[in-house]
Design a protein around this motif. Sequence first.
Motif, PDB file in Angstrom:
ATOM      1  N   TYR A 280       1.469   0.221   3.439  1.00 25.05           N
ATOM      2  CA  TYR A 280       0.123   0.753   3.249  1.00 25.05           C
ATOM      3  C   TYR A 280      -0.881  -0.028   4.087  1.00 25.05           C
ATOM      4  CZ  TYR A 280      -4.093   2.465   0.958  1.00 25.05           C
ATOM      5  OH  TYR A 280      -5.309   3.038   0.711  1.00 25.05           O
ATOM      6  N   CYS A 281      -0.683  -1.344   4.146  1.00 23.23           N
ATOM      7  CA  CYS A 281      -1.578  -2.167   4.963  1.00 23.23           C
ATOM      8  C   CYS A 281      -1.469  -1.791   6.448  1.00 23.23           C
ATOM      9  CB  CYS A 281      -1.236  -3.647   4.785  1.00 23.23           C
ATOM     10  SG  CYS A 281      -1.816  -4.344   3.231  1.00 23.23           S
ATOM     11  N   LEU A 282      -0.233  -1.554   6.892  1.00 24.65           N
ATOM     12  CA  LEU A 282      -0.053  -1.150   8.295  1.00 24.65           C
ATOM     13  C   LEU A 282      -0.724   0.194   8.574  1.00 24.65           C
ATOM     14  CD1 LEU A 282       3.682  -2.162   8.929  1.00 24.65           C
ATOM     15  CD2 LEU A 282       1.616  -3.284   9.801  1.00 24.65           C
ATOM     16  N   PHE A 283      -0.604   1.095   7.571  1.00 27.25           N
ATOM     17  CA  PHE A 283      -1.259   2.401   7.720  1.00 27.25           C
ATOM     18  C   PHE A 283      -2.766   2.234   7.839  1.00 27.25           C
ATOM     19  CE2 PHE A 283      -3.561   5.787   5.466  1.00 27.25           C
ATOM     20  CZ  PHE A 283      -3.330   6.840   6.334  1.00 27.25           C
ATOM     21  N   LEU A 284      -3.356   1.421   6.966  1.00 24.49           N
ATOM     22  CA  LEU A 284      -4.800   1.183   7.012  1.00 24.49           C
ATOM     23  C   LEU A 284      -5.200   0.510   8.316  1.00 24.49           C
ATOM     24  CD1 LEU A 284      -5.520  -0.043   3.344  1.00 24.49           C
ATOM     25  CD2 LEU A 284      -5.967   2.219   4.313  1.00 24.49           C
TER      26      LEU A 284
END
Length: 580
Positions: A280-284
């Motif tokens: 999720y952090c990579l997506f953000l």
Amino acid sequence: MKIESLEIVNKKRKDGTFREMFDDWKWIFTYSSMYKGRIVLYTVLGLLSSSLGLVSSIASKFLIDVIVGRKTDKLWLAALITVGGALASLLIHNLMSRVTLKLEVDMTNVVRKDVFDKVMKAKWQSLNAFPSGDILNRFHGDIGNVAGNAINWIPTFIISVYSFIATFIVIFYYSPVMALIALSSAPILLLAGKYLVKKQREYQNSVMKSTSALYSYESEALYGIDTIKSFGVSDRFSFGLNELQAEYKRISLVKNAFVIKSNIFMALTSLLVQFGAYAYCLFLLWSGAITYGTMILFLQQRINLSGAFKSVTDMVPTFVNGSVAAHRIRELVDLPSEKVEADIFTEKGVTIELSGVNFGYVPETPVIVDSSMTALPGKITALVGPSGEGKTTLLRLLLGMVEPSSGKMEFVFPSGSRKPIDPTSRVNISYVPQGNSLMSGTIAYNMRLAKDDATDGEIEAALKLACAWDFVSKLPEGINSEVKEKGKGLSEGQAQRIAIARALLRDAPIILMDEATSALDVETEREVLRNILHKSPDKTFIITTHRPTVLSMCDNIYRVVDKHITLLSEAEVIELVRQF
């Protein structure tokens, strides 16, 4: 442990015993209040350390963003805050460690001293209901648990809740979704925890039972080493120990295998959440919703949030375990106490009268039934009879260690006044118990247990009366020679003579001797008894014995048999002596 502990708390609430847990913690907090200033300091330091940790993490985020964005004008400020916060947190953490250690030592000492004093002053019969090993286990295990909870429970709860809320707010501020992802493993772990804790508790109980079996076996073997050696069965006991060790190894390995499986499950669950958070952090980060520094902050604080959540949930089993430990200690503290006031007799020549005495350690099992006896001053009164018939019990009654269920036990003074026998009169009695009653320390130390201000000259005089000075004077350090535990290093006869000398040093009006001359030769035994009578013609002297040489010197002889105490006639005494 959390689920099971919650169930315990809920069950106690429903069945009305939660009040007991409340009372146990109320008792624990009486000790907390003694050090409330230092506990408040510890709590404040913990909150400050947690806050500085968060500040340092946020500053690290900005530092990373500054470097990535090449904003050099803010680089030093971000670095200063990051390093300063980390160093300050480290300093506070170590200061907390110092404060905690001092608190734990002080608290443990205070609790142990209080409990020790209560145990030493407890009524003998009530205290005797607890095995000595169990009492020691409570001293070394439960007292540490109580002291630790008295110091740590409230501060840890406050700090953990604060850390959890503050960390969650920080994550939620940047991303509510990320905050929920960080907590997603909690329900899974809680649901699985019920089964895992139940099984782990079963394995832990098995390990504890096996450990207790080993401890008991080793203690008993060491205590009976003389018997084991005399029968030449050392190898048999070694084989027995090997079997117990093998069982301990088997149980430990089974438990270890389960723990490994449990840890793998927990780790995989945590790993899934970690990968989810990372994805999720990579997506953000890819979408430009967050900076690289924010991503590092998320991942770091997710771990901190899980740790804070675990600390909060751990408070429930800690609450239950603390209550159990406190309850076990309170069982000792709440034992009925003896009367502590010493009533020193002012009149010499005390007569002891027992009339219609009944006693049993258990009400349904009497040991002494409807018995009477008189012991006169200046006389030797003997108690004879088979082992286990109540002779030692009678001496415990005279010492006020146990109380008769009915009947009278009184001291009668020359003036005609009377006083019931109870613990307050024990100060007027010199007692020589069965077996080796010496303690580790010097001979002088052992002697001064009876009279703490005794001079060396008084000790020497008492040792001479007990025919002990001849061998004590030849020791390298004389009365300052060391004696090991239970008198090791001395023969049984030497230890008995020192014990008799200790009783004589007290110079009490009443002397009780329980098989105290059994290890002496006939000549020494007679000399000791003659010395006592010559030195103290007005003392009341009661002795339990099987020795015919003693009986010939006694004025009155009582037989203790079939739960009754009866005075023997002269003809019965002659017949008894012939039987030896």
